[in-house]
Scaffold this active site. Structure first.
Site, PDB file in Angstrom:
ATOM      1  N   ASP A 178       0.832  -1.211   0.000  1.00 45.42           N
ATOM      2  CA  ASP A 178       0.000   0.000   0.000  1.00 45.42           C
ATOM      3  C   ASP A 178       0.867   1.262   0.000  1.00 45.42           C
ATOM      4  O   ASP A 178       2.000   1.254   0.475  1.00 45.42           O
ATOM      5  CB  ASP A 178      -0.932  -0.017   1.223  1.00 45.42           C
ATOM      6  CG  ASP A 178      -2.088   0.964   1.057  1.00 45.42           C
ATOM      7  OD1 ASP A 178      -2.478   1.242  -0.088  1.00 45.42           O
ATOM      8  OD2 ASP A 178      -2.603   1.450   2.084  1.00 45.42           O
ATOM      9  N   GLY A 179       0.292   2.336  -0.522  1.00 42.65           N
ATOM     10  CA  GLY A 179       0.949   3.641  -0.443  1.00 42.65           C
ATOM     11  C   GLY A 179       1.532   4.156  -1.751  1.00 42.65           C
ATOM     12  O   GLY A 179       2.244   5.162  -1.760  1.00 42.65           O
ATOM     13  N   HIS A 217       2.549   3.521  -8.865  1.00 41.92           N
ATOM     14  CA  HIS A 217       2.361   2.107  -9.213  1.00 41.92           C
ATOM     15  C   HIS A 217       3.572   1.604 -10.001  1.00 41.92           C
ATOM     16  O   HIS A 217       4.055   0.501  -9.771  1.00 41.92           O
ATOM     17  CB  HIS A 217       1.089   1.925 -10.050  1.00 41.92           C
ATOM     18  CG  HIS A 217      -0.175   2.313  -9.327  1.00 41.92           C
ATOM     19  ND1 HIS A 217      -0.425   1.952  -8.019  1.00 41.92           N
ATOM     20  CD2 HIS A 217      -1.257   3.029  -9.734  1.00 41.92           C
ATOM     21  CE1 HIS A 217      -1.611   2.434  -7.655  1.00 41.92           C
ATOM     22  NE2 HIS A 217      -2.131   3.090  -8.670  1.00 41.92           N
ATOM     23  N   SER A 247      -7.334  -5.620  -5.240  1.00 36.51           N
ATOM     24  CA  SER A 247      -8.421  -6.195  -4.446  1.00 36.51           C
ATOM     25  C   SER A 247      -9.743  -6.156  -5.220  1.00 36.51           C
ATOM     26  O   SER A 247      -9.883  -5.403  -6.190  1.00 36.51           O
ATOM     27  CB  SER A 247      -8.577  -5.424  -3.130  1.00 36.51           C
ATOM     28  OG  SER A 247      -9.193  -4.170  -3.373  1.00 36.51           O
ATOM     29  N   GLU A 253     -12.327  -4.767  -4.224  1.00 29.90           N
ATOM     30  CA  GLU A 253     -12.832  -3.392  -4.088  1.00 29.90           C
ATOM     31  C   GLU A 253     -12.095  -2.412  -4.999  1.00 29.90           C
ATOM     32  O   GLU A 253     -12.634  -1.369  -5.365  1.00 29.90           O
ATOM     33  CB  GLU A 253     -12.719  -2.930  -2.628  1.00 29.90           C
ATOM     34  CG  GLU A 253     -13.696  -3.598  -1.671  1.00 29.90           C
ATOM     35  CD  GLU A 253     -13.338  -5.050  -1.328  1.00 29.90           C
ATOM     36  OE1 GLU A 253     -12.147  -5.426  -1.443  1.00 29.90           O
ATOM     37  OE2 GLU A 253     -14.254  -5.807  -0.952  1.00 29.90           O
ATOM     38  N   LEU A 261      11.370 -19.962  -4.488  1.00 31.49           N
ATOM     39  CA  LEU A 261      10.237 -19.223  -3.925  1.00 31.49           C
ATOM     40  C   LEU A 261       8.963 -19.423  -4.753  1.00 31.49           C
ATOM     41  O   LEU A 261       9.022 -19.419  -5.983  1.00 31.49           O
ATOM     42  CB  LEU A 261      10.600 -17.729  -3.932  1.00 31.49           C
ATOM     43  CG  LEU A 261       9.494 -16.764  -3.493  1.00 31.49           C
ATOM     44  CD1 LEU A 261       9.306 -16.817  -1.983  1.00 31.49           C
ATOM     45  CD2 LEU A 261       9.828 -15.335  -3.931  1.00 31.49           C
ATOM     46  N   GLU A 264       1.693 -12.994  12.377  1.00 23.48           N
ATOM     47  CA  GLU A 264       2.282 -11.830  13.047  1.00 23.48           C
ATOM     48  C   GLU A 264       2.148 -10.633  12.105  1.00 23.48           C
ATOM     49  O   GLU A 264       2.396 -10.748  10.905  1.00 23.48           O
ATOM     50  CB  GLU A 264       3.765 -12.077  13.350  1.00 23.48           C
ATOM     51  CG  GLU A 264       4.003 -13.171  14.370  1.00 23.48           C
ATOM     52  CD  GLU A 264       3.423 -12.838  15.742  1.00 23.48           C
ATOM     53  OE1 GLU A 264       3.488 -11.667  16.154  1.00 23.48           O
ATOM     54  OE2 GLU A 264       2.900 -13.764  16.393  1.00 23.48           O
TER      55      GLU A 264
HETATM   56  C1  IPE Z   1      -5.272  -2.751  -0.162  1.00 23.11           C
HETATM   57  O1  IPE Z   1      -5.000  -1.424  -0.375  1.00 23.11           O
HETATM   58  C2  IPE Z   1      -5.312  -3.486  -1.473  1.00 23.11           C
HETATM   59  C3  IPE Z   1      -4.034  -3.674  -2.137  1.00 23.11           C
HETATM   60  C4  IPE Z   1      -2.876  -3.320  -1.674  1.00 23.11           C
HETATM   61  C5  IPE Z   1      -4.109  -4.335  -3.412  1.00 23.11           C
HETATM   62  P1  IPE Z   1      -6.159  -0.341  -0.518  1.00 23.11           P
HETATM   63  O2  IPE Z   1      -5.505   0.960  -0.731  1.00 23.11           O
HETATM   64  O3  IPE Z   1      -7.125  -0.776  -1.559  1.00 23.11           O
HETATM   65  O4  IPE Z   1      -6.869  -0.440   0.895  1.00 23.11           O
HETATM   66  P2  IPE Z   1      -7.645   0.673   1.718  1.00 23.11           P
HETATM   67  O5  IPE Z   1      -8.618   1.328   0.772  1.00 23.11           O
HETATM   68  O6  IPE Z   1      -6.632   1.648   2.200  1.00 23.11           O
HETATM   69  O7  IPE Z   1      -8.290  -0.055   2.853  1.00 23.11           O
HETATM   70  C1  IPE Z   2      -1.559   0.271  -3.423  1.00 22.84           C
HETATM   71  O1  IPE Z   2      -1.356   1.651  -3.417  1.00 22.84           O
HETATM   72  C2  IPE Z   2      -1.795  -0.273  -4.809  1.00 22.84           C
HETATM   73  C3  IPE Z   2      -3.160  -0.771  -5.029  1.00 22.84           C
HETATM   74  C4  IPE Z   2      -4.119  -0.793  -4.149  1.00 22.84           C
HETATM   75  C5  IPE Z   2      -3.443  -1.282  -6.355  1.00 22.84           C
HETATM   76  P1  IPE Z   2      -2.564   2.672  -3.429  1.00 22.84           P
HETATM   77  O2  IPE Z   2      -2.927   2.939  -4.857  1.00 22.84           O
HETATM   78  O3  IPE Z   2      -3.673   2.179  -2.584  1.00 22.84           O
HETATM   79  O4  IPE Z   2      -1.885   3.943  -2.804  1.00 22.84           O
HETATM   80  P2  IPE Z   2      -2.473   4.875  -1.636  1.00 22.84           P
HETATM   81  O5  IPE Z   2      -2.848   3.978  -0.512  1.00 22.84           O
HETATM   82  O6  IPE Z   2      -3.625   5.593  -2.215  1.00 22.84           O
HETATM   83  O7  IPE Z   2      -1.343   5.760  -1.292  1.00 22.84           O
HETATM   84 MG    MG Z   3      -4.108   2.346  -0.608  1.00 27.91          MG
END
Ligand code: IPE
Ligand code: IPE
Ligand code: MG
Length: 281
Positions: A35-36, A52, A80, A82, A146, A222
């Site tokens: 994430d992020g 990305h 995901s 969602e 792996l 964990e």
């Molecule tokens: C979780 O991240 C899904 C993936 C890393 C693929 P999201 O950015 O979709 O999750 P939320 O919206 O912060 O819960």
């Molecule tokens: C995770 O990063 C990648 C996916 C969920 C596909 P985000 O796109 O959710 O990045 P943030 O959380 O908005 O920073």
């Molecule tokens: Mg995110």
């Protein structure tokens, strides 16, 4: 076709990896909520897609380091259920990036003895992605390093629902009795059947939530939250997460005394053994 030799760690990296193996268990299965990416890009006044794209570099580094240090399974939450609801252009950019990354990385994965697998509602992905995935999984299926497991169009609730439906069908057709439904039957109907449950869950981007990931399998994992955004999360951060994992005591509902009594000299996968004893799986 003759396969090239795998990438080797640098001397310094090898030293760190040796130390990690000597200092405790290497998690057999690491799962990552990557994430992020968007926030990484925003901080640099770049479009989200730049995050990305940069994130692919982290995937490459983490996959390679996991393989070298002896992790058996690495599940990456890449998209995901969602996430389909994001703006259409972000979804299509992510799908294009997935396709180009698979094209660019397939040979490297094979060279590094990585076996590729995928979990999720794969039929929902664009057909070219499905084809490239199938081709790469077939190319790498005999590799015994792996296992890189990509969670795509995946969510924990989706997965549990489809398992429940599959089990209900079997009951309906008289293949199993209701009394025979137990934890191991349910686990065997999940898309992760045959894989150990994650020992360590890493979430990057600093948020403390599961976001519908592996709801069944994370029961006793964990958790490690990194403040780093995924595009800046590299092998040194992974090593830090493994070190942190090694400092934990996994108790599986027992008391510390019991856990220590069952331990005979820090044997590998002790945690898994305790869990098996408790659950009878
Ligand atoms: C979780 O991240 C899904 C993936 C890393 C693929 P999201 O950015 O979709 O999750 P939320 O919206 O912060 O819960
Ligand atoms: C995770 O990063 C990648 C996916 C969920 C596909 P985000 O796109 O959710 O990045 P943030 O959380 O908005 O920073
Ligand atoms: Mg995110």
């Amino acid at each position: 076709m003759e396969r090239e030799a795998p990438n080797k760690p640098t001397e310094e990296d090898k030293k760190i990896q040796d130390e990690l193996r000597a200092s405790g268990d290497i998690p057999a299965h690491i799962a990552v909520i990557m994430d992020g990416n968007g926030r990484w890009a925003k901080k640099r006044a770049l479009p989200r897609v730049a995050g990305h794209r940069e994130g692919v570099g982290s995937v490459r580094d983490i996959v390679e380091a996991c393989g070298q240090v002896g992790v058996e399974y690495l599940t990456l939450y890449a998209f995901s259920t969602e996430n389909w609801n994001r703006p259409q252009d972000e979804v299509s950019t992510l799908m294009r990036l997935l396709l180009s990354s698979l094209r660019d990385e397939a040979d490297r994965l094979h060279k590094n003895n990585v076996r590729l697998t995928a979990v999720g509602d794969i039929a929902k992905l664009p057909i070219e992605v499905q084809e490239k995935l199938a081709e790469t999984m077939s190319l790498t299926k005999v590799n015994n390093g792996l296992t890189l497991n990509l969670a795509l169009s995946y969510s924990g609730r989706w997965e549990i629902l489809q398992a429940v439906k599959a089990i209900a069908e079997k009951v309906k057709h008289g293949e199993i009795k209701i009394d025979e439904i137990n934890e191991s039957l349910l686990a065997n109907n999940l898309t992760t059947a045959g894989m150990p449950e994650p020992d360590l869950l890493i979430r990057t981007g600093g948020e403390y939530r599961i976001s519908n990931f592996m709801l069944w399998q994370l029961a006793y994992s964990e958790l490690y939250i990194s403040e780093k955004y995924w595009p800046e999360f590299r092998r040194s951060h992974l090593y830090e997460a493994i070190r942190d994992y090694q400092s934990r005591e996994r108790r599986f509902g027992l008391v510390s005394e019991q856990v220590r009594r069952r331990s005979n000299g820090g044997e590998k996968s002790l945690a898994a053994k305790i869990y098996e004893t408790i659950t009878g799986t």
